[in-house]
Design a protein around this motif. Sequence first.
Motif, PDB file in Angstrom:
ATOM      1  N   LEU A 171     -53.050 -25.523  24.748  1.00  0.00           N
ATOM      2  CA  LEU A 171     -53.733 -24.478  23.969  1.00  0.00           C
ATOM      3  C   LEU A 171     -55.012 -24.982  23.308  1.00  0.00           C
ATOM      4  O   LEU A 171     -55.055 -26.081  22.747  1.00  0.00           O
ATOM      5  N   TYR A 220     -56.785 -20.597  26.317  1.00  0.00           N
ATOM      6  CA  TYR A 220     -56.975 -20.230  24.909  1.00  0.00           C
ATOM      7  C   TYR A 220     -55.667 -19.750  24.300  1.00  0.00           C
ATOM      8  O   TYR A 220     -54.830 -19.147  24.978  1.00  0.00           O
ATOM      9  N   GLY A 241     -43.438 -18.317  24.893  1.00  0.00           N
ATOM     10  CA  GLY A 241     -44.866 -18.610  24.948  1.00  0.00           C
ATOM     11  C   GLY A 241     -45.661 -17.589  25.743  1.00  0.00           C
ATOM     12  O   GLY A 241     -46.815 -17.286  25.401  1.00  0.00           O
TER      13      GLY A 241
HETATM   14  P1  AMP Z   1     -43.672 -21.954  27.016  1.00  0.00           P
HETATM   15  O1  AMP Z   1     -42.791 -20.897  26.429  1.00  0.00           O
HETATM   16  O2  AMP Z   1     -44.161 -22.926  26.015  1.00  0.00           O
HETATM   17  O3  AMP Z   1     -43.023 -22.597  28.198  1.00  0.00           O
HETATM   18  O4  AMP Z   1     -44.942 -21.186  27.570  1.00  0.00           O
HETATM   19  C1  AMP Z   1     -44.837 -20.231  28.592  1.00  0.00           C
HETATM   20  C2  AMP Z   1     -46.202 -19.827  29.075  1.00  0.00           C
HETATM   21  O5  AMP Z   1     -46.917 -19.214  28.030  1.00  0.00           O
HETATM   22  C3  AMP Z   1     -47.061 -20.974  29.535  1.00  0.00           C
HETATM   23  O6  AMP Z   1     -47.797 -20.541  30.667  1.00  0.00           O
HETATM   24  C4  AMP Z   1     -47.964 -21.243  28.367  1.00  0.00           C
HETATM   25  O7  AMP Z   1     -49.188 -21.820  28.730  1.00  0.00           O
HETATM   26  C5  AMP Z   1     -48.162 -19.851  27.805  1.00  0.00           C
HETATM   27  N1  AMP Z   1     -48.417 -19.889  26.369  1.00  0.00           N
HETATM   28  C6  AMP Z   1     -47.670 -20.550  25.464  1.00  0.00           C
HETATM   29  N2  AMP Z   1     -48.185 -20.401  24.235  1.00  0.00           N
HETATM   30  C7  AMP Z   1     -49.284 -19.624  24.368  1.00  0.00           C
HETATM   31  C8  AMP Z   1     -50.241 -19.115  23.444  1.00  0.00           C
HETATM   32  N3  AMP Z   1     -50.148 -19.369  22.133  1.00  0.00           N
HETATM   33  N4  AMP Z   1     -51.246 -18.354  23.929  1.00  0.00           N
HETATM   34  C9  AMP Z   1     -51.322 -18.102  25.246  1.00  0.00           C
HETATM   35  N5  AMP Z   1     -50.444 -18.533  26.156  1.00  0.00           N
HETATM   36  C10 AMP Z   1     -49.431 -19.308  25.736  1.00  0.00           C
END
Ligand code: AMP
Length: 409
Positions: free
Chosen positions: A191, A208, A305
């Motif tokens: 991020l 972003y 996420g």
């Molecule tokens: P995670 O739950 O951490 O495995 O993230 C799942 C997906 O959401 C991944 O593709 C991350 O890059 C994206 N993601 C996580 N946090 C954010 C955020 N704050 N803004 C945009 N995309 C995000």
Amino acid sequence: MTASRPPLKSLDDALVELLGFAAVLQGVESVSTFEADGRVLAQDIVSALHVPPQDNSSMDGYAVRCADVLQAQGVVQVTQRIAAGASGAPLAPLSAARIFTGAPIPPGADAVVMQEDCEVLEGGAVRIKAVPVPGQWIRRAGEDVTLGSIVLSKGERLTPASLGLVASIGLNLLPVVRRPRVALFSTGDELVMPGDVAPAQMKPGTIYNSNRFFLRALLVRLGCDVTDLGIVPDRLEATVQALQQAAQQHDLILTSGGVSVGEEDHIKPAVQSLGSLDLWQIAIKPGKPFAYGQVQDTHFIGLPGNPVSSFITFLLLVRPFLLQLQGVTQVAPKSIAVPAHFTWARADKRREFLRVQRNAAGGLDLFANQSSGVLTSAVWGDGVVDNPPGQTIAQGDVVRFIPFTELLG
Ligand code: AMP
Ligand code: MG
């Protein structure tokens, strides 16, 4: 052989459990009625007067006694003039009072004749051309609010209209539950904050941070004081540290990302090391990786996420949780039955929330890409279809639609 996994918790069961943890915040504030939009009443509001305070005219015209008009064959003397803000004298026999909208009805009058139905005569008299009926064009004292009645109840969320209503009974200050204090952080080494790096300079693999923006805005709309702790790296120690810090002086820690089962997902073990994880994973799509727990007596909610998952789980779970913390008793959004103007052939095991838009024909159109990463769907859509597990949708099927207006305030 792989062990069979227990079924995921249903949204309804998860909500019941989650709300079971949401004890109303202690602490009542007195706020200016001007500043109280969206706040939640901590006490019943009882009226100390009638609204309107007296019988008054709803027309510009003449206040009369119907029997006198009949007796005088429609011609009566105008003996007084009562404008809004003034108050009249008792109506003399066989007379009328010139009266204006909002002015109190003089004692003895039992009807108002609108000026369009009157003819002003020489010598201060008026001819009433339409036979008046007792009670006509009179707004009764207390027809809006009666003295001693409960105007708004404890647990109601104030709206612009309710601010007007409490002002009409003379209240410039209102007792409301204090704002929830929420610590917010995002996890993810990928991020980058908008403004820190220009689009052309973004390194491969970075994106972003979009969640931070809508989560903060949603929290503010729900009356929260937000402490934004920024982005936390994908390391266990950093996550533990951030949670420890966030647990100080907050009612809720809200995070996004890092709550799945990947090696880079540290939220779950971090919460478990500091407190308890009471709820994890829900059978909805998007939004399966949702978590609730407690860190040192502070509520913890971990959102997925993926931006749409994060957005939808906030609306369906965090919103009712935050409303209940503030004492709101009705936290469930209203859904309405609307025909689908699309087909949905892929039934899912999980309950799905499809981003749709209402069309002019009274039906729902579907956003073409329902991926949990496509935030455009949530901007284009004006609500979601709440589609039960295992359900396909054919053109014209009536589905449950929850407008975003039910979910965003
Ligand atoms: P995670 O739950 O951490 O495995 O993230 C799942 C997906 O959401 C991944 O593709 C991350 O890059 C994206 N993601 C996580 N946090 C954010 C955020 N704050 N803004 C945009 N995309 C995000
Ligand atoms: Mg991540």
